[in-house]
Design a protein around this motif. Structure first.
Motif, PDB file in Angstrom:
ATOM      1  N   LYS A 201       0.835  -1.191   0.000  1.00 50.80           N
ATOM      2  CA  LYS A 201       0.000   0.000   0.000  1.00 50.80           C
ATOM      3  C   LYS A 201       0.877   1.251   0.000  1.00 50.80           C
ATOM      4  N   ALA A 202       0.519   2.214  -0.845  1.00 49.38           N
ATOM      5  CA  ALA A 202       1.158   3.534  -0.838  1.00 49.38           C
ATOM      6  C   ALA A 202       0.157   4.527  -0.276  1.00 49.38           C
ATOM      7  N   PHE A 203       0.652   5.498   0.470  1.00 47.75           N
ATOM      8  CA  PHE A 203      -0.246   6.512   1.043  1.00 47.75           C
ATOM      9  C   PHE A 203       0.447   7.867   1.016  1.00 47.75           C
ATOM     10  N   PRO A 204      -0.338   8.957   0.931  1.00 51.71           N
ATOM     11  CA  PRO A 204       0.256  10.305   0.924  1.00 51.71           C
ATOM     12  C   PRO A 204       1.046  10.545   2.203  1.00 51.71           C
ATOM     13  N   ALA A 205       2.260  11.027   2.058  1.00 52.15           N
ATOM     14  CA  ALA A 205       3.163  11.163   3.195  1.00 52.15           C
ATOM     15  C   ALA A 205       3.372  12.611   3.581  1.00 52.15           C
ATOM     16  N   ALA A 206       3.621  12.800   4.863  1.00 56.78           N
ATOM     17  CA  ALA A 206       3.993  14.113   5.364  1.00 56.78           C
ATOM     18  C   ALA A 206       5.361  14.505   4.801  1.00 56.78           C
ATOM     19  N   ASP A 207       5.541  15.800   4.549  1.00 50.64           N
ATOM     20  CA  ASP A 207       6.840  16.287   4.068  1.00 50.64           C
ATOM     21  C   ASP A 207       7.894  16.067   5.144  1.00 50.64           C
TER      22      ASP A 207
END
Length: 207
Positions: A201-207
């Protein structure tokens, strides 16, 4: 003055056909990407809190690793504790919420691939992970591999969660990037190949 909560939570103990169990939907009302730190609590069917059950996030939302985009977001949870089977609901609370500099962070898709870059069937082994960004702007993502159990009844949960990207990866717009997991991470998840359903699974990451 009454204000709407910036993030509302809706939990599904068991998913519909073709979707994973133990999914939390996070509806974010902001106008730009933001990073929450979430706290989750398990409850039984009578609404009582299960003190002996801990709720964890495969995507690291409890540690500030998941970035929310305006609208609907998902978080994959797993339970630990002797009374985990009594869990009927999970409630979520935003402990902290900070906006990110980037206004957008597209959702990416991860699939397991072989050495030649060919996509492999979901649930089995893989050599690398291809992460695709269909969006029109650069995406920051993290990737995890999750080995799932096979209960006789009840929801299917994580036996093991392995982070395949120690740091967020940048994926240009309309591009696919192939990720080679670190050797120790790959060894940890490869031990489940053939005995458990393994999903990436890929998920939007924090900078």
């Amino acid at each position: 003055m009454w204000r709407r909560e910036p993030v509302t939570c809706s939990f599904a103990l068991q998913g519909a056909n073709g979707t994973l169990d133990l999914m939390m939907t996070l509806q974010y009302r902001g106008r730009a990407t933001a990073v929450p730190i979430m706290a989750y609590r398990a409850r039984d069917r009578d609404g009582r809190e299960l003190d002996g059950v801990t709720v964890h996030s495969c995507y690291g939302s409890t540690e500030g690793h998941l970035a929310l985009t305006p609208g609907e977001n998902t978080d994959l949870l797993y339970l630990r504790g002797t009374d985990a089977r009594l869990t009927a609901d999970v409630v979520g609370e935003v402990v902290e919420l900070r906006e990110q500099p980037r206004p957008e962070n597209p959702v990416t898709r991860a699939v397991g691939v072989d050495d030649a870059g060919n996509e492999l069937p979901s649930g089995g082994g893989f050599t690398h992970v291809a992460v695709g960004n269909p969006g029109s702007v650069e995406a920051f993502s993290r990737v995890v591999a999750v080995a799932l159990d096979s209960p006789a009844d009840g929801p299917q949960g994580a036996l093991e969660v392995v982070v395949l990207t120690p740091q967020p990866i940048a994926i240009p717009a309309r591009t696919q990037v192939v990720v080679t997991p670190p050797p120790d991470a790959y060894a940890a998840i490869a031990s489940y190949f053939g005995s458990s359903f393994v999903t990436v699974k890929a998920f939007p990451a924090a900078d």
